[in-house]
Motif scaffolding. Structure first.
Motif, PDB file in Angstrom:
ATOM      1  N   ALA A 146      32.003 -24.973  31.189  1.00  0.00           N
ATOM      2  CA  ALA A 146      32.373 -24.741  32.586  1.00  0.00           C
ATOM      3  C   ALA A 146      33.864 -24.454  32.677  1.00  0.00           C
ATOM      4  N   ILE A 147      34.185 -23.243  33.157  1.00  0.00           N
ATOM      5  CA  ILE A 147      35.572 -22.846  33.407  1.00  0.00           C
ATOM      6  C   ILE A 147      35.595 -22.196  34.781  1.00  0.00           C
ATOM      7  N   GLY A 148      36.344 -22.759  35.715  1.00  0.00           N
ATOM      8  CA  GLY A 148      36.330 -22.234  37.071  1.00  0.00           C
ATOM      9  C   GLY A 148      34.925 -22.273  37.629  1.00  0.00           C
ATOM     10  N   GLY A 149      34.453 -21.141  38.149  1.00  0.00           N
ATOM     11  CA  GLY A 149      33.109 -21.047  38.698  1.00  0.00           C
ATOM     12  C   GLY A 149      32.073 -20.590  37.703  1.00  0.00           C
ATOM     13  N   LEU A 150      32.435 -20.470  36.437  1.00  0.00           N
ATOM     14  CA  LEU A 150      31.503 -20.062  35.388  1.00  0.00           C
ATOM     15  C   LEU A 150      30.873 -21.279  34.730  1.00  0.00           C
ATOM     16  N   PHE A 151      29.548 -21.243  34.551  1.00  0.00           N
ATOM     17  CA  PHE A 151      28.895 -22.150  33.621  1.00  0.00           C
ATOM     18  C   PHE A 151      28.192 -21.286  32.596  1.00  0.00           C
ATOM     19  N   ALA A 152      28.682 -21.316  31.369  1.00  0.00           N
ATOM     20  CA  ALA A 152      28.119 -20.527  30.281  1.00  0.00           C
ATOM     21  C   ALA A 152      27.154 -21.402  29.499  1.00  0.00           C
ATOM     22  N   GLY A 153      25.871 -21.227  29.754  1.00  0.00           N
ATOM     23  CA  GLY A 153      24.872 -22.040  29.084  1.00  0.00           C
ATOM     24  C   GLY A 153      24.762 -21.683  27.611  1.00  0.00           C
ATOM     25  N   GLU A 154      24.685 -22.708  26.772  1.00  0.00           N
ATOM     26  CA  GLU A 154      24.583 -22.504  25.333  1.00  0.00           C
ATOM     27  C   GLU A 154      23.168 -22.718  24.801  1.00  0.00           C
ATOM     28  N   SER A 155      22.527 -23.791  25.204  1.00  0.00           N
ATOM     29  CA  SER A 155      21.185 -24.060  24.708  1.00  0.00           C
ATOM     30  C   SER A 155      20.515 -25.089  25.613  1.00  0.00           C
ATOM     31  N   MET A 156      19.180 -25.140  25.544  1.00  0.00           N
ATOM     32  CA  MET A 156      18.424 -26.116  26.303  1.00  0.00           C
ATOM     33  C   MET A 156      17.237 -26.571  25.460  1.00  0.00           C
ATOM     34  N   PHE A 157      16.689 -27.727  25.789  1.00  0.00           N
ATOM     35  CA  PHE A 157      15.549 -28.255  25.047  1.00  0.00           C
ATOM     36  C   PHE A 157      14.662 -29.047  25.996  1.00  0.00           C
ATOM     37  N   HIS A 158      13.431 -29.303  25.563  1.00  0.00           N
ATOM     38  CA  HIS A 158      12.562 -30.205  26.315  1.00  0.00           C
ATOM     39  C   HIS A 158      11.594 -30.890  25.359  1.00  0.00           C
ATOM     40  N   HIS A 159      11.322 -32.147  25.648  1.00  0.00           N
ATOM     41  CA  HIS A 159      10.269 -32.902  24.978  1.00  0.00           C
ATOM     42  C   HIS A 159       9.085 -33.123  25.916  1.00  0.00           C
ATOM     43  N   ARG A 213      35.707 -12.730  38.760  1.00  0.00           N
ATOM     44  CA  ARG A 213      35.664 -13.361  40.081  1.00  0.00           C
ATOM     45  C   ARG A 213      35.340 -14.846  39.965  1.00  0.00           C
ATOM     46  N   SER A 214      34.424 -15.189  39.064  1.00  0.00           N
ATOM     47  CA  SER A 214      34.039 -16.594  38.938  1.00  0.00           C
ATOM     48  C   SER A 214      35.191 -17.449  38.424  1.00  0.00           C
ATOM     49  N   LEU A 215      36.038 -16.895  37.579  1.00  0.00           N
ATOM     50  CA  LEU A 215      37.151 -17.667  37.023  1.00  0.00           C
ATOM     51  C   LEU A 215      38.205 -18.011  38.074  1.00  0.00           C
ATOM     52  N   GLU A 216      38.182 -17.324  39.201  1.00  0.00           N
ATOM     53  CA  GLU A 216      39.123 -17.610  40.284  1.00  0.00           C
ATOM     54  C   GLU A 216      38.668 -18.776  41.147  1.00  0.00           C
ATOM     55  N   VAL A 217      37.415 -19.218  40.964  1.00  0.00           N
ATOM     56  CA  VAL A 217      36.842 -20.288  41.780  1.00  0.00           C
ATOM     57  C   VAL A 217      37.151 -21.634  41.117  1.00  0.00           C
ATOM     58  N   PRO A 218      37.484 -22.675  41.885  1.00  0.00           N
ATOM     59  CA  PRO A 218      37.727 -23.994  41.270  1.00  0.00           C
ATOM     60  C   PRO A 218      36.476 -24.539  40.584  1.00  0.00           C
ATOM     61  N   LEU A 219      36.689 -25.397  39.633  1.00  0.00           N
ATOM     62  CA  LEU A 219      35.582 -26.127  39.014  1.00  0.00           C
ATOM     63  C   LEU A 219      34.789 -26.869  40.086  1.00  0.00           C
ATOM     64  N   PRO A 220      33.483 -27.046  39.880  1.00  0.00           N
ATOM     65  CA  PRO A 220      32.713 -27.891  40.802  1.00  0.00           C
ATOM     66  C   PRO A 220      33.310 -29.299  40.853  1.00  0.00           C
ATOM     67  N   ALA A 221      33.143 -29.948  41.979  1.00  0.00           N
ATOM     68  CA  ALA A 221      33.756 -31.252  42.206  1.00  0.00           C
ATOM     69  C   ALA A 221      33.514 -32.262  41.075  1.00  0.00           C
ATOM     70  N   PRO A 222      32.307 -32.382  40.506  1.00  0.00           N
ATOM     71  CA  PRO A 222      32.104 -33.410  39.463  1.00  0.00           C
ATOM     72  C   PRO A 222      32.959 -33.212  38.224  1.00  0.00           C
ATOM     73  N   TRP A 223      33.464 -31.996  38.002  1.00  0.00           N
ATOM     74  CA  TRP A 223      34.179 -31.714  36.742  1.00  0.00           C
ATOM     75  C   TRP A 223      35.664 -31.446  36.941  1.00  0.00           C
ATOM     76  N   ARG A 224      36.170 -31.621  38.180  1.00  0.00           N
ATOM     77  CA  ARG A 224      37.591 -31.379  38.409  1.00  0.00           C
ATOM     78  C   ARG A 224      38.421 -32.517  37.855  1.00  0.00           C
TER      79      ARG A 224
END
Length: 224
Positions: A146-159, A213-224
């Motif tokens: 997460a950088i600014g307004g970007l969330f770059a997903g890397e991987s996901m899993f489920h059991h 454009r997304s990089l100009e947006v602040p991080l979401p509140a939980p990660w600031r």
């Protein structure tokens, strides 16, 4: 608020990369500064050897899979199962990465070196996990940068069925909470599984415009 690392000396300029070429470089390192700069330029690492082994490749897919704010799609069946999961953020980041790196998974590519690198990035405040739990047990999740307004997903899993979808829905809600439409979830490549949730494809040129454009947006509140 996480602090940007020192500038990287590696060149991630995409202007010289031909359209349609996904692999844009080989080499470099996995230091925090390198990863931070790469994601800001629209590039991510994945080894080109067997099961993600060396040498390290750097990728910028063309086209790119993205989920934009306002485009999430949820089926009626998915809405019904979401309450079965407790979703947490950043409570067990290393465990999520290790689950995504499970050597029994087909197409595995997350090596121990990659795992260590993203744990360091998490400790620096730039990588995060979204986790699905049932009865006190981790049953699915995802991690990314997460950088600014970007969330770059890397991987996901489920059991458990739909556990990774529940994590993605929660991530979307987290990013959409402050109604900043320029936030962006990057999923690298669109798959049928992700397309069913509203993921679309854009050209590299268009992705770079959305990224800027997304990089100009602040991080979401939980990660600031």
């Amino acid at each position: 608020m996480p602090q940007p690392p020192r500038p990287s000396h590696w060149d991630f300029d995409l202007d010289r990369v031909p359209p349609g070429e996904d692999l844009v470089g080989v080499g470099a390192d996995l230091e925090v500064a390198t990863l931070y700069q790469a994601y800001r330029e629209g590039v991510f690492p994945m080894g080109v050897g067997e099961h993600g082994g060396p040498p390290m490749g750097w990728w910028s897919p063309d086209p790119r899979g993205v989920l934009r704010m306002g485009e999430l799609r949820m089926s009626r069946s998915l809405r019904k199962v979401l309450p079965r999961f407790e979703v947490r953020v950043d409570t067990c980041f290393p465990e999520v990465v290790r689950a995504c790196a499970d050597p029994s998974r087909p197409g595995r590519w997350i090596t121990p070196a990659v795992t260590r690198a993203y744990v360091r990035l998490h400790e620096a405040g730039w990588a995060h996990s979204v986790e699905s739990w049932q009865d006190g047990r981790l049953v699915g999740g995802l991690y990314g940068v997460a950088i600014g307004g970007l969330f770059a997903g890397e991987s996901m899993f489920h059991h458990v069925r739909d556990a990774s979808k529940a994590a993605l829905v929660h991530l979307y809600a987290l990013l959409a909470a402050d109604d900043r439409g320029d936030r962006l979830i990057d999923v690298q490549w669109r798959t049928p599984h992700l397309a069913s949730l509203g993921v679309t494809e854009v050209s590299r040129q268009r992705y770079r415009e959305l990224l800027a454009r997304s990089l100009e947006v602040p991080l979401p509140a939980p990660w600031r």
